[in-house]
Design a protein around this motif. Structure first.
Motif, mmCIF file in Angstrom:
data_model
loop_
_atom_site.group_PDB
_atom_site.id
_atom_site.type_symbol
_atom_site.label_atom_id
_atom_site.label_comp_id
_atom_site.label_asym_id
_atom_site.label_seq_id
_atom_site.Cartn_x
_atom_site.Cartn_y
_atom_site.Cartn_z
ATOM 1 N N UNK A 294 15.653 48.192 49.810
ATOM 2 C CA UNK A 294 15.167 46.992 50.496
ATOM 3 C C UNK A 294 14.397 47.334 51.768
ATOM 4 N N UNK A 295 13.227 46.721 51.914
ATOM 5 C CA UNK A 295 12.415 46.925 53.107
ATOM 6 C C UNK A 295 11.551 48.157 53.079
ATOM 7 N N UNK A 296 11.781 49.044 52.118
ATOM 8 C CA UNK A 296 11.013 50.286 52.037
ATOM 9 C C UNK A 296 10.196 50.366 50.759
ATOM 10 N N UNK A 297 10.793 49.973 49.671
ATOM 11 C CA UNK A 297 10.150 50.102 48.373
ATOM 12 C C UNK A 297 10.954 51.031 47.500
ATOM 13 N N UNK A 298 10.295 51.778 46.641
ATOM 14 C CA UNK A 298 10.971 52.721 45.763
ATOM 15 C C UNK A 298 11.030 54.088 46.441
ATOM 16 N N UNK A 299 12.224 54.674 46.472
ATOM 17 C CA UNK A 299 12.408 55.970 47.135
ATOM 18 C C UNK A 299 13.065 56.939 46.170
ATOM 19 N N UNK A 300 13.000 58.224 46.513
ATOM 20 C CA UNK A 300 13.691 59.239 45.723
ATOM 21 C C UNK A 300 15.191 58.987 45.846
ATOM 22 N N UNK B 238 15.403 59.964 49.548
ATOM 23 C CA UNK B 238 15.098 58.972 50.574
ATOM 24 C C UNK B 238 13.623 58.828 50.863
ATOM 25 N N UNK B 239 12.793 59.823 50.440
ATOM 26 C CA UNK B 239 11.345 59.702 50.645
ATOM 27 C C UNK B 239 10.782 58.580 49.774
ATOM 28 N N UNK B 240 9.820 57.868 50.320
ATOM 29 C CA UNK B 240 9.178 56.794 49.571
ATOM 30 C C UNK B 240 8.231 57.383 48.528
ATOM 31 N N UNK B 241 8.264 56.842 47.322
ATOM 32 C CA UNK B 241 7.333 57.265 46.273
ATOM 33 C C UNK B 241 6.205 56.241 46.199
ATOM 34 N N UNK B 242 5.073 56.592 45.618
ATOM 35 C CA UNK B 242 3.946 55.659 45.575
ATOM 36 C C UNK B 242 4.330 54.328 44.923
ATOM 37 N N UNK B 243 3.802 53.256 45.477
ATOM 38 C CA UNK B 243 4.044 51.927 44.918
ATOM 39 C C UNK B 243 3.227 51.727 43.655
ATOM 40 N N UNK B 244 3.457 50.603 42.990
ATOM 41 C CA UNK B 244 2.696 50.284 41.778
ATOM 42 C C UNK B 244 1.201 50.289 42.062
ATOM 43 N N UNK B 245 0.802 49.630 43.151
ATOM 44 C CA UNK B 245 -0.635 49.547 43.462
ATOM 45 C C UNK B 245 -1.207 50.906 43.852
ATOM 46 N N UNK B 246 -0.421 51.712 44.546
ATOM 47 C CA UNK B 246 -0.893 53.060 44.888
ATOM 48 C C UNK B 246 -1.092 53.907 43.636
ATOM 49 N N UNK B 247 -0.185 53.786 42.679
ATOM 50 C CA UNK B 247 -0.350 54.511 41.412
ATOM 51 C C UNK B 247 -1.578 54.029 40.667
ATOM 52 N N UNK B 248 -1.828 52.722 40.706
ATOM 53 C CA UNK B 248 -3.015 52.181 40.046
ATOM 54 C C UNK B 248 -4.286 52.801 40.621
ATOM 55 N N UNK B 249 -4.342 52.883 41.964
ATOM 56 C CA UNK B 249 -5.536 53.452 42.609
ATOM 57 C C UNK B 249 -5.645 54.954 42.359
ATOM 58 N N UNK B 250 -4.533 55.666 42.491
ATOM 59 C CA UNK B 250 -4.558 57.127 42.378
ATOM 60 C C UNK B 250 -4.892 57.598 40.965
ATOM 61 N N UNK B 251 -4.288 56.937 39.974
ATOM 62 C CA UNK B 251 -4.429 57.408 38.595
ATOM 63 C C UNK B 251 -5.409 56.569 37.768
ATOM 64 N N UNK B 252 -5.911 55.496 38.355
ATOM 65 C CA UNK B 252 -6.866 54.659 37.623
ATOM 66 C C UNK B 252 -6.255 53.986 36.408
ATOM 67 N N UNK B 253 -5.010 53.513 36.564
ATOM 68 C CA UNK B 253 -4.314 52.894 35.433
ATOM 69 C C UNK B 253 -4.075 51.410 35.724
ATOM 70 N N UNK B 254 -3.692 50.677 34.685
ATOM 71 C CA UNK B 254 -3.372 49.265 34.832
ATOM 72 C C UNK B 254 -1.999 49.098 35.473
#
Length: 304
Positions: free
Chosen positions: A65-71, A28-44
């Motif tokens: 829905x409403x949260x994003x990607x979760x565990x 249920x915990x939220x995992x990093x979004x696509x944009x957060x992964x881009x910033x954290x790992x410096x990837x496209x």
């Protein structure tokens, strides 16, 4: 220790997987979004998206829905020795249903009934319907592998071959056009092979890689955009029992009334030509559009 050749997306998958296993990320915990992964790992964006897709495929995360990607709240069940055969049978059955009845006919409940398996048992083999659609799309494109380079001559023949192979996939499986989103494309490896091939062909022809990517998307969108009508046409014929020729014949009187007032002189002159001049089908539109796009790319390549 990470292997030196480990792809960037897999590095992200490994770290998030480890965090889930260690309990640092709980169900249920939220995992990093696509944009957060881009910033954290410096990837496209494509790399970040591929990492999240891989985690979903493993059943470790799920969209909420409403949260994003979760565990994922339901952890994947242990896999059995006969899983590859079962998955292949599940995918083949889903494709048959989609081909004959449309994508809306494909549900886990329906597949369970057709296969004689409890619905929940299917989730031991695919995490959710999203993963099933990904596997179906990959299997559909497996029917259209890129030919060896030595069998093709020049960039134009290479691109035309890829486009016609993709068109063939859509003709055999009209539902694929609905799945192949351009804003959230499925990470289907065999479909991605066409993108990789076309970008490489255009780059060798003299275009920069960003331009080659946009040109590749333009061609793929022409194929998919035309193919969207295949599913609509099939559904309309199934619902009404009237094919396209019969439908157009039934519209002739209405068309004549509309143009009789003189407000559509170009339509009137076109209709007067008759025969092949006014007849068209999706294959004709596909080929005409493909050749014109290749003409445009020829000018772009010559300029480059």
């Amino acid at each position: 220790m990470q292997h030196a050749s480990e792809p960037p997306y897999q590095r992200i998958v490994t770290r998030i997987r480890a965090a889930i296993a260690a309990g640092e990320l709980r169900p249920g915990d939220r995992v990093p979004s696509t944009r957060e992964l881009m910033r954290t790992y410096g990837v496209a964006m494509a790399t970040a998206t591929k990492a999240l897709t891989a985690l979903r495929t493993e059943g470790l995360v799920e969209p909420h829905p409403g949260t994003g990607t979760v565990v994922a709240r339901r952890r994947p069940q242990p896999r059995t020795a006969d899983e590859p055969a079962t998955v292949d049978r599940l995918v083949a059955t889903a494709i048959r249903l989609a081909d004959t009845e449309g994508l809306t006919a494909v549900s886990m409940r329906r597949l369970g009934a057709v296969l004689g398996m409890p619905t929940m048992t299917l989730y031991r083999h695919v995490t959710n319907k999203e993963e099933l659609l990904l596997l179906m799309t990959d299997a559909a494109f497996a029917e259209a592998p890129i030919p060896p380079p030595e069998r093709l001559s020049g960039w134009r023949a290479s691109l035309a071959t890829s486009a016609r192979l993709q068109w063939g996939v859509y003709r055999r499986h009209p539902w694929v056009a609905e799945v192949m989103s351009f804003t959230r494309p499925p990470m289907a490896e065999r479909a991605m092979a066409h993108t990789e091939w076309n970008m490489a062909v255009l780059e060798r022809a003299g275009l920069t890689l960003p331009v080659a990517m946009r040109a590749t998307m333009m061609l793929a969108n022409h194929v998919r955009g035309t193919a969207v009508n295949l599913e609509w046409e099939a559904n309309a014929e199934q619902d009404t029992g009237v094919d396209n020729v019969e439908w157009f014949t039934a519209q002739e009187a209405r068309f004549a009334r509309i143009v009789a007032g003189g407000a559509f002189p170009t339509f009137t002159r076109l209709a007067a030509l008759g025969g092949e001049a006014v007849e068209y089908d999706l294959n004709t539109l596909f080929e005409f559009g493909l050749e014109r796009l290749l003409d445009g790319l020829s000018a772009l390549i010559d300029g480059a």
